[in-house]
Design an enzyme around this catalytic site. Structure first.
Site, mmCIF file in Angstrom:
data_model
loop_
_atom_site.group_PDB
_atom_site.id
_atom_site.type_symbol
_atom_site.label_atom_id
_atom_site.label_comp_id
_atom_site.label_asym_id
_atom_site.label_seq_id
_atom_site.Cartn_x
_atom_site.Cartn_y
_atom_site.Cartn_z
ATOM 1 C CB SER A 1 -0.882 0.007 1.245
ATOM 2 O OG SER A 1 -1.394 1.308 1.429
ATOM 3 C CG HIS B 1 -3.753 -1.763 -1.624
ATOM 4 N ND1 HIS B 1 -4.828 -2.552 -1.940
ATOM 5 C CD2 HIS B 1 -4.148 -1.023 -0.551
ATOM 6 C CE1 HIS B 1 -5.827 -2.318 -1.104
ATOM 7 N NE2 HIS B 1 -5.435 -1.375 -0.253
ATOM 8 C CG ASP C 1 -5.200 2.097 1.038
ATOM 9 O OD1 ASP C 1 -6.096 1.232 0.954
ATOM 10 O OD2 ASP C 1 -4.032 1.841 1.388
ATOM 11 C CG MET D 1 -8.792 6.522 2.821
ATOM 12 S SD MET D 1 -7.934 6.529 4.400
ATOM 13 C CE MET D 1 -6.927 5.039 4.231
ATOM 14 C CG HIS E 1 -9.228 -0.433 -0.201
ATOM 15 N ND1 HIS E 1 -8.549 -0.653 0.987
ATOM 16 C CD2 HIS E 1 -10.543 -0.467 0.114
ATOM 17 C CE1 HIS E 1 -9.422 -0.817 1.970
ATOM 18 N NE2 HIS E 1 -10.634 -0.698 1.471
ATOM 19 C CG MET F 1 -11.474 2.514 2.567
ATOM 20 S SD MET F 1 -9.848 2.534 3.321
ATOM 21 C CE MET F 1 -8.839 2.661 1.849
ATOM 22 C CG MET G 1 -11.273 -3.645 5.572
ATOM 23 S SD MET G 1 -9.880 -3.103 4.571
ATOM 24 C CE MET G 1 -8.877 -2.215 5.765
ATOM 25 C CG ASP H 1 -5.858 -3.393 3.185
ATOM 26 O OD1 ASP H 1 -4.800 -3.091 3.759
ATOM 27 O OD2 ASP H 1 -6.539 -2.582 2.520
HETATM 28 C C1 DX5 Z 1 -6.235 0.977 5.734
HETATM 29 C C2 DX5 Z 1 -5.766 0.692 4.331
HETATM 30 C C3 DX5 Z 1 -4.596 -0.210 4.227
HETATM 31 C C4 DX5 Z 1 -3.366 0.264 4.934
HETATM 32 C C5 DX5 Z 1 -2.429 -0.873 5.129
HETATM 33 O O1 DX5 Z 1 -7.445 1.667 5.658
HETATM 34 O O2 DX5 Z 1 -6.803 0.114 3.579
HETATM 35 O O3 DX5 Z 1 -4.330 -0.525 2.871
HETATM 36 O O4 DX5 Z 1 -2.725 1.306 4.278
HETATM 37 O O5 DX5 Z 1 -1.359 -0.437 5.877
HETATM 38 P P1 DX5 Z 1 -0.658 -1.362 6.971
HETATM 39 O O6 DX5 Z 1 -0.094 -2.519 6.236
HETATM 40 O O7 DX5 Z 1 0.372 -0.463 7.565
HETATM 41 O O8 DX5 Z 1 -1.719 -1.764 7.954
HETATM 42 ZN ZN ZN Z 2 -6.343 -0.713 1.557
#
Ligand code: DX5
Ligand code: ZN
Length: 212
Positions: A6, A31, A33, A35, A64, A66, A135, A173
């Site tokens: 990520s 990956h 993220d 948000m 991903h 969110m 998750m 994840d």
């Molecule tokens: C959390 C994200 C993850 C996160 C993973 O909301 O979806 O992808 O960045 O990071 P680590 O591996 O540090 O938990």
């Molecule tokens: Zn993620």
């Protein structure tokens, strides 16, 4: 095991270098993220920055979402041609429709389950899915502690997948590292996301290899 680092834990001051480094280090997916500050209490990146990531990446993107308005964000990111777009089942009234839409854009579709959401909630969606993302932390931030109940959940999900769509992948994840990776392999997980474990290590290639 496929590994999807990520970029949330990357140094954003040198983002393209950081993306190239994980691709050269042998990752399978990048990956990303996304948000929106509403579905989760954090705000990350939009299409301008993800476009820069896509240009630097030599491996496919795994986006991903969110966010609250999934359809809006699917339309925003589809032109970047990611391999996967996954969205949270908790935030979507019409998941079946959205899965068909993502696939019609030539992108593989996945749903994401928060730690409290049971695999049974997607029983009638599995045959349409390319991936289910479980998750193993509460979404919103990198660097959180792994929630171990995800291992049992992955086993339950695997049984459902074997019955209706064995090609559907399981991704996990959050908080993944070299200590919990074996339990995920045994449970039948296909892809792991790792942010702080990979980007917090001295040698990205070694970190990726230790998970694969
Ligand atoms: C959390 C994200 C993850 C996160 C993973 O909301 O979806 O992808 O960045 O990071 P680590 O591996 O540090 O938990
Ligand atoms: Zn993620």
């Amino acid at each position: 095991m496929q590994v999807a680092p990520s970029i949330l834990s990357a140094d954003f001051g040198k983002l393209s270098e950081e993306v190239k480094a994980i691709c050269d280090g042998g990752c399978d997916l990048v990956h990303v993220d996304v948000m929106d500050g509403h579905f989760v209490p954090n705000l990350t990146i939009g299409p301008v920055v993800v476009n820069a990531v896509a240009k630097a990446a030599t491996k496919p993107l795994d986006i991903h979402l969110m966010v609250e308005n999934n359809t809006f964000f699917v339309d925003l990111f589809a032109p970047l041609k990611p391999k996967y777009i996954t969205f949270h089942i908790e935030e979507e009234k019409h998941p079946h429709r959205l899965i068909q839409k993502i696939k019609s854009l030539g992108i593989k579709a996945g749903v994401v389950l928060n730690p409290h959401t049971p695999p049974s909630s997607i029983k009638y969606l599995i045959e349409d899915l390319d991936m289910v993302l479980l998750m193993s932390v509460n979404p919103g931030f990198g660097g959180q502690k792994f929630i171990p109940s995800v291992v049992q959940k992955a086993k339950e999900l695997k049984e459902l997948i074997n019955k209706s769509n064995p090609k559907c992948l399981i991704e996990v994840d959050g908080g993944v590292n070299d200590k919990n990776i074996n339990s995920l392999k045994v449970a039948g997980v296909d892809v792991v996301v790792a942010g702080s474990y990979v980007y917090g290590s001295e040698d990205y290639q070694k970190a990726i290899e230790s998970l694969s």
